[in-house]
Design a protein around this motif. Structure first.
Motif, mmCIF file in Angstrom:
data_model
loop_
_atom_site.group_PDB
_atom_site.id
_atom_site.type_symbol
_atom_site.label_atom_id
_atom_site.label_comp_id
_atom_site.label_asym_id
_atom_site.label_seq_id
_atom_site.Cartn_x
_atom_site.Cartn_y
_atom_site.Cartn_z
ATOM 1 N N SER A 79 0.825 -1.211 0.000
ATOM 2 C CA SER A 79 0.000 0.000 0.000
ATOM 3 C C SER A 79 0.860 1.263 0.000
ATOM 4 O O SER A 79 0.433 2.302 -0.523
ATOM 5 N N GLU A 82 2.529 3.347 -3.439
ATOM 6 C CA GLU A 82 1.921 4.507 -4.096
ATOM 7 C C GLU A 82 2.045 5.782 -3.261
ATOM 8 O O GLU A 82 1.615 6.843 -3.715
ATOM 9 N N ARG A 83 2.652 5.659 -2.088
ATOM 10 C CA ARG A 83 2.694 6.810 -1.178
ATOM 11 C C ARG A 83 4.105 7.257 -0.843
ATOM 12 O O ARG A 83 4.289 8.113 0.015
ATOM 13 N N ALA A 177 -2.285 -1.778 -6.954
ATOM 14 C CA ALA A 177 -0.857 -1.466 -6.838
ATOM 15 C C ALA A 177 0.009 -2.622 -7.292
ATOM 16 O O ALA A 177 1.066 -2.423 -7.914
#
Length: 253
Positions: A79, A82-83, A177
């Motif tokens: 997760s 993407e951050r 993702a």
């Protein structure tokens, strides 16, 4: 030199990786940072905020390393792809997939029951989970003794962080993702993992025979070798081809 960052799962801090310390082959450099709220690391003000988690973990997640995420740690690592500003050299998912709940594994109903039980008695439920996740190991009682020796005298995880983790297990979906990842991704699974659906085990790139959800306790040498092999493939820029078949890591047991 290939760098690995080891990320632990729900209810266990970074000490879970200690059995691998003397098992790494030459050319492997390892770090094992705690998530916020675990070990001696302070919890986040908003433990359920992924953006805050990404910001807090950024210094410990260098782009020139291969991330190894175990269980919830794998789901969170996927997760966070993407951050973070720059993707890692690779991601290895150990006992993890794009979602936690699965019709053939841990159902949403079972997880909801677990969350309600945790709200009533967090310490007892955490202790139960730590024992239960060892059911697939060849010697569960011995594995539990090892786990207790590693974690028993340390600080307990922050309760709000644990609750947020259960929320992530219920809600996070990293399918998108992982469908088009910014780096090579490989999956490893214990053959007898009680937390994974058998379909997920069968689809793993490396299957550790005679192991369950915690191969770092039951097969540390074989796990270290498997992680090192796949990490080097990631560092070389090699992703899994669609036709790749799972490889079994044989055991002398």
């Amino acid at each position: 030199m290939t760098r690995l960052v080891l990320l632990s799962g729900w209810g266990c801090d970074a000490r879970i990786w200690q059995p691998l310390t003397d098992r790494w082959p030459d050319g492997i450099e390892v770090s094992a940072p705690d998530w916020p709220g675990y070990g001696t690391r302070p919890a986040l003000a908003k433990p359920a905020c992924l953006e805050a988690l990404a910001e807090a973990m950024a210094p410990a997640l260098p782009a020139d390393a291969v991330w190894v995420g175990w269980s919830l740690g794998g789901l969170l690592a996927a997760s966070l792809l993407e951050r973070v500003p720059t993707a890692p050299r690779g991601l290895l998912l150990l006992g993890a997939g794009p979602r936690f709940c699965h019709p053939e594994g841990i159902s949403r109903e079972a997880l909801a029951d677990f969350r309600r039980a945790f709200a009533r008695a967090p310490a007892a439920v955490l202790a139960h989970f730590r024992r239960w996740q060892l059911d697939g190991e060849p010697a569960p009682r011995e594995a539990h003794r090892r786990l207790q020796a590693l974690l028993g005298d340390g600080p307990a995880p922050d309760r709000a962080t644990l609750a947020a983790g259960l929320g992530w297990l219920a809600e996070l979906d990293a399918t998108a993702a992982l469908a088009a990842p910014p780096c090579p991704v490989y999956c490893l699974a214990g053959e007898r993992d009680p937390l994974l659906a058998q379909a997920a085990v069968a689809d793993a790139d490396r299957i550790l025979e005679h192991a369950g959800h915690c191969p770092m306790l039951s097969r540390p040498g074989d796990l270290a070798a498997a992680l090192a092999t796949l990490a080097r493939r990631c560092a070389a820029g090699a992703g899994r081809a669609p036709a790749d078949e799972p490889t079994r890591q044989e055991s002398p047991i």
